[in-house]
Design a protein around this motif. Structure first.
Motif, PDB file in Angstrom:
ATOM      1  N   VAL A   2       3.303  -1.312   4.095  1.00 54.69           N
ATOM      2  CA  VAL A   2       2.719   0.019   3.997  1.00 54.69           C
ATOM      3  C   VAL A   2       3.873   1.016   3.944  1.00 54.69           C
ATOM      4  O   VAL A   2       4.812   0.926   4.742  1.00 54.69           O
TER       5      VAL A   2
ATOM      6  N   ARG B   8       1.903  -7.486   5.070  1.00 50.95           N
ATOM      7  CA  ARG B   8       1.496  -6.397   4.173  1.00 50.95           C
ATOM      8  C   ARG B   8       2.443  -5.227   4.390  1.00 50.95           C
ATOM      9  O   ARG B   8       2.685  -4.811   5.520  1.00 50.95           O
TER      10      ARG B   8
ATOM     11  N   ILE C 288       0.865  -1.180   0.000  1.00 48.79           N
ATOM     12  CA  ILE C 288       0.000   0.000   0.000  1.00 48.79           C
ATOM     13  C   ILE C 288       0.899   1.226   0.000  1.00 48.79           C
ATOM     14  O   ILE C 288       1.733   1.404   0.895  1.00 48.79           O
TER      15      ILE C 288
ATOM     16  N   HIS D 201      -4.206   2.518   8.330  1.00 48.92           N
ATOM     17  CA  HIS D 201      -4.000   1.188   7.756  1.00 48.92           C
ATOM     18  C   HIS D 201      -3.923   0.094   8.808  1.00 48.92           C
ATOM     19  O   HIS D 201      -3.604  -1.048   8.472  1.00 48.92           O
TER      20      HIS D 201
ATOM     21  N   ALA E 111      -0.506   7.015   9.434  1.00 47.55           N
ATOM     22  CA  ALA E 111      -0.444   5.749   8.701  1.00 47.55           C
ATOM     23  C   ALA E 111      -0.834   4.569   9.585  1.00 47.55           C
ATOM     24  O   ALA E 111      -1.546   3.656   9.138  1.00 47.55           O
TER      25      ALA E 111
ATOM     26  N   ARG F 230      -2.351   0.068  -4.632  1.00 49.22           N
ATOM     27  CA  ARG F 230      -2.352  -1.220  -3.953  1.00 49.22           C
ATOM     28  C   ARG F 230      -2.063  -2.311  -4.960  1.00 49.22           C
ATOM     29  O   ARG F 230      -2.649  -2.323  -6.036  1.00 49.22           O
TER      30      ARG F 230
ATOM     31  N   ARG G 220       1.060  -6.254   9.444  1.00 50.59           N
ATOM     32  CA  ARG G 220       0.976  -5.064   8.595  1.00 50.59           C
ATOM     33  C   ARG G 220       2.115  -4.146   9.023  1.00 50.59           C
ATOM     34  O   ARG G 220       2.066  -3.546  10.090  1.00 50.59           O
TER      35      ARG G 220
END
Length: 520
Positions: free
Chosen positions: A229, A227, A21, A246, A242, A26, A202
């Motif tokens: 970011v 994930r 992201i 997220h 952030a 994305r 994340r």
């Protein structure tokens, strides 16, 4: 395993999941894999790079930085991250020294890149990784991807050179640290249980991606199909926004960043409850800062990681138990922890003999993560890699349970009146004063004491404290011979390296001018 194995695994088991992201962009793991393979194909076929050639990147954090980091190993090309805080002559040195044929840049560095190309005949291509049209004389990252066929994984040997990470230069001239696929994969595997890295995490890239600490997570988070970011760089409110937007669960910050975040006036305005683990390292963490972080983030666990670029980078970790309950009260968070799995770590004297537990010596490391050597510097390589060990240059002691305490860089030791003083301990004491925002302790020449302990301090905005008050405060926390004998106040933030470390070499210069050595 090679670095490419991690992305292939993520595509296999989580292909349709969101992988990255960056702002509104994305990409799924399948899309990431396709883009990486196409960029690798473009690098080999359109840009003409061959196996072992070097490609550098000078850019802020982004998903395109992530793609570059995966695509170069895929293409069998060596990647060279460039510190974004360097002056143009320093950037030129890194590019010239590494022999990089291609440089990837974003908007922040496009102008300097065009200037540098004129001075570097070996630099054949500039690739733009920004959002707009490519500046004249540059190729566009996305156009290369769109116009290329996916390349097969071109990695061959486990011990092939994968990356050249230059040292930060806080203690001298930068050296290119040569890291193989074996080095980087081994350290990623070390980090999974030690940090830990967990499936579904994340992770926020807030620390600079050119630094090996965040560079580790480029591959580690991929290995566990987390994930990614991205924000362009560290700024406290950007980090907090952030995390909230997220639902970031993990991030890495150096102590300077932790300090700025937990003491930011807007921290109470953001929901940071999703953050379950914060990794920190790269320099000593003041006690007052970590205690405030623990208080403000009650649902978050903390792991202190210690390492160095030459070790790809992690050597030891000290996890959550040291940051809560009995461990916290016993001060165990002051340790950088115990060696990660599959490493030998010793504390030795100047002859290479292991010293008794509790005795200060030099920390040395042996394991599959230790570098191949320094690029084009055989003498420096021979000095660092001796008898099969990487000699860190860090002064440390180990207790009976194997916990290691870093006391300072060996060369940062101050000898005052015949007593050894380690600046990290003094800095920690100064930081406990509520008026102190930043502190660096150095040794300066003194006709009476040989060297005296000198503190350079920046106070918090609106706060007041005299030199006499700070010295009296230190006497309450450390032995008298360790306390500063002089203090200088700076109104501006202290100079930092790209990795967030205070540049003591710059702070020492005015005091040692005219001396032919840095001890007295």
């Amino acid at each position: 395993m090679h670095l490419t194995t991690m992305l292939k695994r993520a595509m296999t088991i989580a292909g349709r999941d969101i992988a990255t992201i960056d702002g509104e962009r994305r990409w799924t793991w399948n899309e990431c894999g396709d883009r990486v393979a196409r960029l690798a194909g473009a690098v080999r076929n359109d840009l003409g790079l061959a196996e072992g050639d070097r490609a550098a990147i000078l850019a802020l954090n982004s998903d395109r930085y992530f793609e570059f980091s995966h695509a170069m190993p895929w293409a069998g090309v060596v990647y060279v991250p460039i510190n974004t805080r360097l002056a143009p002559p320093e950037i030129e040195y890194w590019l010239r020294d590494s022999g990089s044929r291609v440089l990837f840049v974003d908007d922040s560095f496009a102008e300097v890149a065009l200037t540098l190309r004129e001075a570097l005949p070996a630099l054949e291509h500039l690739v733009y990784i920004g959002d707009g049209a490519a500046p004249a004389g540059m190729l566009h990252h996305d156009a290369l991807i769109d116009g290329a066929a996916p390349a097969a994984d071109l990695v061959k040997g486990y011990d092939d050179l994968a990356a050249i990470y230059y040292t930060g230069g806080t203690t001298g001239v930068s050296k290119g640290v040569m890291l193989s696929h074996r080095n980087l994969v081994a350290n990623t595997l070390h980090a999974i249980p030690a940090c830990p890295l967990v499936e579904g995490m994340r992770y926020l890239h807030a620390a600079p991606m050119f630094h090996i600490a965040d560079g580790l997570t480029i591959f580690g988070v991929t290995m566990v199909t987390g994930r990614h970011v991205f924000i362009p760089g560290f700024e406290p409110t950007a980090v907090m926004r952030a995390i909230e937007a997220h639902r970031v669960s993990h991030t890495l910050l150096v102590p300077t960043m932790v300090n700025m975040t937990v003491n930011h006036p807007a921290i109470a305005e953001h929901d940071l409850s999703s953050l379950v683990h914060l990794y920190y390292g790269a320099s000593p963490m003041p006690e007052a800062v970590i205690r405030r972080a623990i208080d403000l983030l009650p649902g978050c666990e903390f792991t202190h990681a210690y390492g160095q670029t030459e070790c790809a980078p992690i050597v030891t970790t000290n996890g959550p138990d040291a940051h809560r309950g009995e461990g916290l009260e016993a001060g165990m968070f002051k340790s950088c922890g115990r060696p990660v799995v599959n490493l030998d770590v010793e504390i030795v004297d100047e002859t290479g003999r292991e010293v008794p537990r509790g005795t200060v010596g030099e920390l040395r490391v042996r394991g599959p993560n230790v570098m191949l050597g320094y690029w084009n510097k055989p003498d420096e390589t021979a000095a660092a890699l001796r008898d099969g060990w990487m000699h860190s240059g860090d002064g440390a002691r180990m207790d009976e349970q194997g916990y290691i305490f870093i006391v300072d860089r060996v060369k940062d030791m101050i000898v005052s009146g015949g007593e050894n003083v380690y600046s990290a301990e003094v800095e920690s004491a100064v930081h406990l004063h509520p008026a102190v925002a930043e502190c660096a302790v150095i040794g300066v020449p003194d006709d009476t004491w040989g060297e005296r302990v000198h503190a350079i301090v920046r106070l918090r905005e609106g706060a007041e404290a005299s030199a006499e008050e700070l010295v009296a405060h230190c006497h309450r926390h450390i032995a008298g011979f360790k306390c500063p004998r002089s203090i200088a106040f700076h109104a501006e933030p202290l100079p930092l390296s790209g990795a967030g470390k205070i540049l003591k070499t710059e702070l020492r210069k005015p005091y040692w001018e005219g001396h032919d050595k840095q001890v007295h």
